[in-house]
Motif scaffolding. Structure first.
Motif, PDB file in Angstrom:
ATOM      1  N   PRO A 433     -58.425 -16.462  36.807  1.00 52.09           N
ATOM      2  CA  PRO A 433     -57.140 -16.932  37.315  1.00 52.09           C
ATOM      3  C   PRO A 433     -56.504 -18.033  36.455  1.00 52.09           C
ATOM      4  O   PRO A 433     -55.288 -18.085  36.304  1.00 52.09           O
ATOM      5  N   VAL A 434     -57.330 -18.910  35.861  1.00 52.99           N
ATOM      6  CA  VAL A 434     -56.775 -19.986  35.028  1.00 52.99           C
ATOM      7  C   VAL A 434     -56.165 -19.380  33.766  1.00 52.99           C
ATOM      8  O   VAL A 434     -55.043 -19.727  33.354  1.00 52.99           O
ATOM      9  N   ASP A 435     -56.892 -18.433  33.176  1.00 57.66           N
ATOM     10  CA  ASP A 435     -56.401 -17.773  31.968  1.00 57.66           C
ATOM     11  C   ASP A 435     -55.095 -17.036  32.283  1.00 57.66           C
ATOM     12  O   ASP A 435     -54.130 -17.084  31.515  1.00 57.66           O
ATOM     13  N   ALA A 436     -55.061 -16.372  33.451  1.00 57.07           N
ATOM     14  CA  ALA A 436     -53.847 -15.638  33.845  1.00 57.07           C
ATOM     15  C   ALA A 436     -52.672 -16.607  34.000  1.00 57.07           C
ATOM     16  O   ALA A 436     -51.552 -16.338  33.538  1.00 57.07           O
ATOM     17  N   ALA A 437     -52.926 -17.767  34.642  1.00 57.65           N
ATOM     18  CA  ALA A 437     -51.845 -18.741  34.863  1.00 57.65           C
ATOM     19  C   ALA A 437     -51.325 -19.290  33.535  1.00 57.65           C
ATOM     20  O   ALA A 437     -50.108 -19.395  33.326  1.00 57.65           O
ATOM     21  N   THR A 438     -52.236 -19.608  32.608  1.00 56.60           N
ATOM     22  CA  THR A 438     -51.765 -20.155  31.320  1.00 56.60           C
ATOM     23  C   THR A 438     -51.055 -19.073  30.507  1.00 56.60           C
ATOM     24  O   THR A 438     -50.098 -19.375  29.789  1.00 56.60           O
ATOM     25  N   ASN A 439     -51.482 -17.830  30.643  1.00 56.36           N
ATOM     26  CA  ASN A 439     -50.771 -16.744  29.949  1.00 56.36           C
ATOM     27  C   ASN A 439     -49.339 -16.615  30.483  1.00 56.36           C
ATOM     28  O   ASN A 439     -48.397 -16.391  29.721  1.00 56.36           O
ATOM     29  N   ALA A 440     -49.184 -16.771  31.812  1.00 62.22           N
ATOM     30  CA  ALA A 440     -47.839 -16.693  32.403  1.00 62.22           C
ATOM     31  C   ALA A 440     -46.986 -17.872  31.916  1.00 62.22           C
ATOM     32  O   ALA A 440     -45.795 -17.718  31.614  1.00 62.22           O
ATOM     33  N   ILE A 441     -47.608 -19.049  31.801  1.00 55.33           N
ATOM     34  CA  ILE A 441     -46.872 -20.225  31.295  1.00 55.33           C
ATOM     35  C   ILE A 441     -46.420 -19.978  29.852  1.00 55.33           C
ATOM     36  O   ILE A 441     -45.284 -20.283  29.477  1.00 55.33           O
ATOM     37  N   ASP A 442     -47.306 -19.388  29.050  1.00 56.48           N
ATOM     38  CA  ASP A 442     -46.945 -19.084  27.645  1.00 56.48           C
ATOM     39  C   ASP A 442     -45.700 -18.197  27.598  1.00 56.48           C
ATOM     40  O   ASP A 442     -44.827 -18.376  26.745  1.00 56.48           O
ATOM     41  N   LYS A 443     -45.639 -17.238  28.545  1.00 60.38           N
ATOM     42  CA  LYS A 443     -44.484 -16.319  28.544  1.00 60.38           C
ATOM     43  C   LYS A 443     -43.189 -17.085  28.803  1.00 60.38           C
ATOM     44  O   LYS A 443     -42.170 -16.825  28.188  1.00 60.38           O
ATOM     45  N   VAL A 444     -43.245 -18.046  29.728  1.00 60.84           N
ATOM     46  CA  VAL A 444     -42.029 -18.791  30.073  1.00 60.84           C
ATOM     47  C   VAL A 444     -41.643 -19.756  28.948  1.00 60.84           C
ATOM     48  O   VAL A 444     -40.482 -19.850  28.557  1.00 60.84           O
ATOM     49  N   THR A 445     -42.651 -20.462  28.412  1.00 60.74           N
ATOM     50  CA  THR A 445     -42.324 -21.537  27.468  1.00 60.74           C
ATOM     51  C   THR A 445     -42.162 -21.029  26.036  1.00 60.74           C
ATOM     52  O   THR A 445     -41.578 -21.714  25.197  1.00 60.74           O
ATOM     53  N   GLY A 446     -42.708 -19.860  25.765  1.00 58.33           N
ATOM     54  CA  GLY A 446     -42.603 -19.309  24.405  1.00 58.33           C
ATOM     55  C   GLY A 446     -43.628 -19.904  23.456  1.00 58.33           C
ATOM     56  O   GLY A 446     -43.603 -19.634  22.266  1.00 58.33           O
ATOM     57  N   PHE A 447     -44.551 -20.730  23.956  1.00 59.77           N
ATOM     58  CA  PHE A 447     -45.628 -21.269  23.109  1.00 59.77           C
ATOM     59  C   PHE A 447     -46.894 -20.452  23.312  1.00 59.77           C
ATOM     60  O   PHE A 447     -47.076 -19.819  24.358  1.00 59.77           O
ATOM     61  N   LYS A 448     -47.799 -20.485  22.345  1.00 56.72           N
ATOM     62  CA  LYS A 448     -49.125 -19.872  22.535  1.00 56.72           C
ATOM     63  C   LYS A 448     -50.138 -20.836  21.923  1.00 56.72           C
ATOM     64  O   LYS A 448     -50.739 -20.577  20.879  1.00 56.72           O
ATOM     65  N   PRO A 449     -50.284 -22.030  22.529  1.00 53.12           N
ATOM     66  CA  PRO A 449     -51.165 -23.028  21.911  1.00 53.12           C
ATOM     67  C   PRO A 449     -52.638 -22.621  21.984  1.00 53.12           C
ATOM     68  O   PRO A 449     -53.023 -21.808  22.825  1.00 53.12           O
ATOM     69  N   LYS A 450     -53.430 -23.218  21.091  1.00 54.63           N
ATOM     70  CA  LYS A 450     -54.872 -22.952  21.094  1.00 54.63           C
ATOM     71  C   LYS A 450     -55.520 -23.964  22.036  1.00 54.63           C
ATOM     72  O   LYS A 450     -55.254 -25.167  21.931  1.00 54.63           O
TER      73      LYS A 450
END
Ligand code: KIV
Ligand code: ZN
Length: 515
Positions: A433-450
């Motif tokens: 679930p944490v990975d899913a939530a951060t993936n959704a955040i990446d979609k909104v913000t346009g970032f894909k940080p490490k």
């Protein structure tokens, strides 16, 4: 094989998996085996096929896939000196191009008397029968004399001579209980090589446990005394205190080539990735101070060391981090850091300060570093700009719904308000679930940080305790820390992640102005 070449026998998936609380299913074992192939190990011990249907399937699957790749390693399974074990093992490793059967029986008096209830003659007879039987199915048969380090050396020499005549191709001398001291274990190997007349027909192997923290030292001492196979596991996983750690023993041989003159086939640049994968799949965390693969293994904190590293890396580093797959050394900015490290980091962020500006900056930096454990890039940028970090956020979390469970693909839906007032909703799946939530955040913000670091701890007590999550992200050459708290771990994680991204936005704007 070249007499200076050490065979790396990886037992992460067999002995490693015996580590308390660490069990891997066939699909996960295959993932690890594929990475071990990329790492370049010579033998993969995939499991103990008779012990469970899962292990049987895992070894078979590895044999069928990894075992048939170009330059495939030997695929090995463990069997006791019992007919049914050997048959199960033979079936599991059969699809591999180069199958190996590893048979084991104990040889110490303690084990013979209290565990096996067998005489020495009976043990030799059983060992010889088993090796002969295993050779019907595989050209490569390893014989292990369990608890060798506490066995009578004359009995060991006798049984090894007999199993070599019976067709064993590798003889293994395990320090099953991690009892031996380095010089003692080295001497055992040296004397056995002297005492066993047909030893030149086989590879002599070590298998050490870490009960006294000596497994790597013991394996190295064995290699110095003529052993040419080292059994080891990624991250040092294994029964109790674990096995010889693969990355440590390999890097010791490589770093001190001048003393050993020995080589391995390991592609060391794959080490960090392998360690991370094993840690993720087993759930066994790597301590920060762990040699080679710990988060601090190439991190320098004191001012004197940072100054030295910046002047000439080898002043404080005996290995190049890139050689083990770590991008670069880290200079952590703390209250112990000095001018040189600060100036270097600021230069990286786009600020070239003159002497006077740097002097002023160091005073403010030290004042901040005294309050905070680490000073990150966003803190530095705020210092340069003489701003606090409490600016209006670019992204505000409005809604989060995450679902996961057995047989359910972890999914999260997230709604975020942007600085211009727009509300954007996105959904994503992930490994949890944490990975899913951060993936959704990446979609909104346009970032894909490490994600460099993730920590969770309780900040209040009781069943409804609040959890605080801290994350360290890396993006566009910036390292940013984010924090978030909630009674819900997924929400705390999403908040921490978004907090870091908000700081990242500020840092990027500030950096642009500074250039
Ligand atoms: O520790 C041990 O003795 C073993 C054998 C099976 C090699 O793991
Ligand atoms: Zn073991």
């Amino acid at each position: 094989m070249d007499n200076k070449r050490i065979v790396i026998f990886d037992t992460t998936l067999r002995d490693g998996e015996q580590a308390p609380g660490c069990s891997l299913g066939p699909a996960q074992k295959l993932q690890v085996a594929e990475q071990l192939y990329r790492l370049g190990v010579d033998v993969i011990e995939g499991g103990f096929p008779v012990s469970s249907l899962g292990d049987m399937e895992a070894v078979k699957t590895i044999a069928k896939s990894v075992g048939r790749l170009p330059d495939a390693p030997e695929i090995c399974g463990l069997a006791r000196c019992v007919k049914g074990d050997i048959e199960a093992c033979a079936e599991a490793v059969k699809p591999a191009r180069r199958p190996r059967i590893h048979v084991v029986i104990a040889t110490s008096d303690i084990h013979l008397k209290h565990k096996l209830h067998m005489t020495r003659d009976q043990v030799v007879e059983r060992a010889v029968e088993s090796v002969k039987f295993a050779r019907r199915f595989a050209g490569s048969v390893e014989f292990s004399a369990e608890d060798s380090a506490r066995s009578d050396i004359h009995f060991l020499a006798r049984i090894f001579e007999a199993v070599i005549d019976a067709g064993a191709t590798t003889i293994n001398v395990p320090d099953t209980t991690g009892y031996a001291l380095p010089w003692e274990y080295g001497e055992l190997i040296r004397r056995l090589i002297e005492m066993v007349p047909n030893v030149h027909k086989v590879v002599v192997s070590t298998h050490c446990h870490d009960d006294l923290g000596l497994s790597v030292a013991n394996s190295l001492e064995a290699a110095k005394n003529g052993a040419r196979q080292i059994e080891c596991a990624v991250n040092g996983l294994g029964e109790r205190a674990g096995n010889t750690c693969l990355e440590e023993v390999v890097m010791a041989l490589r770093t001190r080539q001048d003393l050993f003159g020995l080589t391995t086939g390991i592609r060391t640049k794959e080490i960090a990735k392998t360690s991370r994968l094993v840690s993720k799949l087993t759930g066994v965390m790597v301590p920060p101070n762990k040699a080679i693969v710990g988060a601090n293994a190439f991190a320098h904190s004191s001012g004197i060391h940072q100054d030295g590293i910046l002047k000439f890396r080898q002043t404080y580093e005996i290995m190049n981090p890139e050689d083990v797959g770590v991008e670069e050394s880290t200079l952590l900015l703390t209250s112990r850091s000095g001018r040189h490290a600060l100036a270097n980091r600021l230069k990286h962020l786009g600020y070239k300060l003159n002497k006077k500006q740097l002097e002023e900056m160091i005073v403010r930096f030290k004042a901040l570093a005294d309050k905070k454990r680490y000073v990150f890039d966003d803190d530095l940028l705020a210092l340069v700009e003489e701003k606090g970090t409490n600016l209006k956020d670019d992204f505000v979390l409005e809604y989060l719904n995450a679902s996961s469970g057995t047989g359910v693909v972890p999914t999260a839906t997230i709604r975020i308000r942007k600085a211009d007032g727009h509300v954007v909703q996105e959904a994503a799946c992930g490994d949890g679930p944490v990975d899913a939530a951060t993936n959704a955040i990446d979609k909104v913000t346009g970032f894909k940080p490490k994600l460099i670091d993730y920590n969770l701890h309780a900040i209040t007590s009781g069943k409804d305790a609040q959890g605080e999550v801290t994350v360290r992200l890396e993006e566009s050459g910036l390292t940013i820390l984010g924090r978030g708290a909630s009674t819900d771990i997924v929400e705390a994680s999403a908040k921490a992640y978004l907090n870091a991204i908000n700081k990242l936005m500020v840092a990027k704007r500030t950096r642009r102005k500074g250039r």
